[in-house]
Design a protein around this motif. Structure first.
Motif, PDB file in Angstrom:
ATOM      1  N   GLY A 102      15.660  44.672 113.556  1.00  0.00           N
ATOM      2  CA  GLY A 102      16.096  44.117 112.278  1.00  0.00           C
ATOM      3  C   GLY A 102      17.542  43.641 112.290  1.00  0.00           C
ATOM      4  N   VAL A 103      18.418  44.469 112.865  1.00  0.00           N
ATOM      5  CA  VAL A 103      19.831  44.065 112.898  1.00  0.00           C
ATOM      6  C   VAL A 103      20.068  42.945 113.913  1.00  0.00           C
ATOM      7  N   ASP A 104      19.249  42.888 114.972  1.00  0.00           N
ATOM      8  CA  ASP A 104      19.384  41.791 115.931  1.00  0.00           C
ATOM      9  C   ASP A 104      18.999  40.465 115.290  1.00  0.00           C
ATOM     10  N   GLY A 105      18.061  40.519 114.342  1.00  0.00           N
ATOM     11  CA  GLY A 105      17.697  39.293 113.651  1.00  0.00           C
ATOM     12  C   GLY A 105      18.813  38.747 112.780  1.00  0.00           C
ATOM     13  N   VAL A 107      22.081  38.708 113.618  1.00  0.00           N
ATOM     14  CA  VAL A 107      23.110  38.049 114.425  1.00  0.00           C
ATOM     15  C   VAL A 107      22.525  37.229 115.568  1.00  0.00           C
ATOM     16  N   GLN A 108      21.187  37.207 115.663  1.00  0.00           N
ATOM     17  CA  GLN A 108      20.503  36.408 116.691  1.00  0.00           C
ATOM     18  C   GLN A 108      20.965  36.770 118.108  1.00  0.00           C
ATOM     19  N   THR A 109      20.873  38.074 118.434  1.00  0.00           N
ATOM     20  CA  THR A 109      21.245  38.538 119.775  1.00  0.00           C
ATOM     21  C   THR A 109      19.989  38.921 120.551  1.00  0.00           C
ATOM     22  N   ASN A 110      20.137  38.994 121.857  1.00  0.00           N
ATOM     23  CA  ASN A 110      19.021  39.369 122.713  1.00  0.00           C
ATOM     24  C   ASN A 110      18.792  40.883 122.657  1.00  0.00           C
ATOM     25  N   ARG A 111      17.527  41.248 122.618  1.00  0.00           N
ATOM     26  CA  ARG A 111      17.178  42.667 122.554  1.00  0.00           C
ATOM     27  C   ARG A 111      17.110  43.233 123.971  1.00  0.00           C
ATOM     28  N   SER A 112      17.665  44.437 124.135  1.00  0.00           N
ATOM     29  CA  SER A 112      17.631  45.098 125.440  1.00  0.00           C
ATOM     30  C   SER A 112      17.742  46.606 125.224  1.00  0.00           C
ATOM     31  N   LEU A 113      17.432  47.348 126.280  1.00  0.00           N
ATOM     32  CA  LEU A 113      17.536  48.799 126.216  1.00  0.00           C
ATOM     33  C   LEU A 113      18.974  49.273 126.151  1.00  0.00           C
ATOM     34  N   ASP A 114      19.917  48.407 126.487  1.00  0.00           N
ATOM     35  CA  ASP A 114      21.327  48.798 126.399  1.00  0.00           C
ATOM     36  C   ASP A 114      21.715  49.172 124.969  1.00  0.00           C
ATOM     37  N   THR A 127      30.835  42.929 116.402  1.00  0.00           N
ATOM     38  CA  THR A 127      29.824  42.896 115.341  1.00  0.00           C
ATOM     39  C   THR A 127      28.530  43.556 115.791  1.00  0.00           C
ATOM     40  N   GLN A 128      28.130  43.307 117.033  1.00  0.00           N
ATOM     41  CA  GLN A 128      26.919  43.929 117.557  1.00  0.00           C
ATOM     42  C   GLN A 128      27.055  45.442 117.616  1.00  0.00           C
ATOM     43  N   GLY A 129      28.240  45.923 117.977  1.00  0.00           N
ATOM     44  CA  GLY A 129      28.443  47.366 118.017  1.00  0.00           C
ATOM     45  C   GLY A 129      28.352  47.998 116.644  1.00  0.00           C
ATOM     46  N   ARG A 130      28.905  47.363 115.631  1.00  0.00           N
ATOM     47  CA  ARG A 130      28.832  47.902 114.265  1.00  0.00           C
ATOM     48  C   ARG A 130      27.398  47.870 113.730  1.00  0.00           C
ATOM     49  N   LEU A 131      26.679  46.791 114.038  1.00  0.00           N
ATOM     50  CA  LEU A 131      25.282  46.719 113.594  1.00  0.00           C
ATOM     51  C   LEU A 131      24.417  47.750 114.312  1.00  0.00           C
TER      52      LEU A 131
END
Length: 222
Positions: A102-105, A107-114, A127-131
């Motif tokens: 949901g949060v990746d949607g 900011v339009q980032t790639n999903r990964s196990l990281d 921003t990705q870290g806060r989300l």
């Protein structure tokens, strides 16, 4: 002083039934003899309360028609405990993956196990870290609902919460090949443990208290 001897489960059940019959017999005999409330009306609630506390302390449930509620006995069941641990771990990662998606949607980032297992992803600088941190916090709320639905014991909420996050730390350790050193990772997980345990215990205790009816007996005119 009199010596105290250990009481077995069968003895506790017999003693509980005897005390309940004694209290009920006192109240019935007093009603037959005297139309006014007698000694039994005052004795019976105290007898039932004493039996309830006695059985609860021993972990022995009293199955009697005089008791309005049923109490769970404390029985060691390894299969049940292991099944609940696996279930809570599946709930943790399933909903965490949904929150991450949901949060990746946003900011339009790639999903990964990281995003789930890496220490460096969680942080306040990006921003990705806060989300991702927000996804972990929201996941603790859904896991608290899992404790409420499947564990249903307020005293066990903290145990299952710590167990779930302990196995998550083991998974992160295996994924990163070293123990977590990032302060943000520890802060986020400590906050998630606190939220999940407190909210889960609050919901379970509300359910447990709602399952114990308080029946008021006949009132006597003084």
């Amino acid at each position: 002083m009199p010596r105290l001897y250990p009481v077995g489960e069968q003895d506790a059940l017999e003693l509980g039934g005897l005390c309940l019959r004694l209290g009920d017999g006192l109240s019935r005999s007093d009603v037959r003899k005297d139309p006014e409330p007698g000694l039994g009306d005052g004795v019976k609630p105290f007898v039932q309360a004493a039996v309830l506390l006695f059985s609860w302390d021993l972990g022995v449930p009293l199955r009697s028609s005089e008791m309005a509620s049923h109490f769970r006995s404390y029985i060691w069941d390894p299969v049940l405990i292991i099944s609940q641990i696996i279930l809570m771990q599946c709930i943790y990662y399933s909903f965490l993956g949904l929150w991450m998606a949901g949060v990746d949607g946003l900011v339009q980032t790639n999903r990964s196990l990281d995003q789930i297992f890496s220490y460096e992803v969680l942080g306040f600088s990006t921003t990705q870290g806060r989300l991702s941190m927000m996804a972990f916090i929201l996941n603790s709320l859904t896991c608290a609902l899992g404790l409420w639905f499947f564990i249903r014991r307020g005293k066990q909420c903290l145990d299952f919460t710590v167990t779930v996050h302990f196995f998550h730390m083991i998974g992160c350790w295996i994924y990163n090949s070293h123990l977590p050193v990032a302060l943000s990772w520890w802060l986020v997980n400590m906050a998630c443990i606190a939220l999940m345990a407190v909210i889960g215990e609050y919901l379970c205790m509300r359910t447990e208290l709602r399952a114990i009816p308080v029946n008021s007996g006949p009132k006597s005119n003084l």
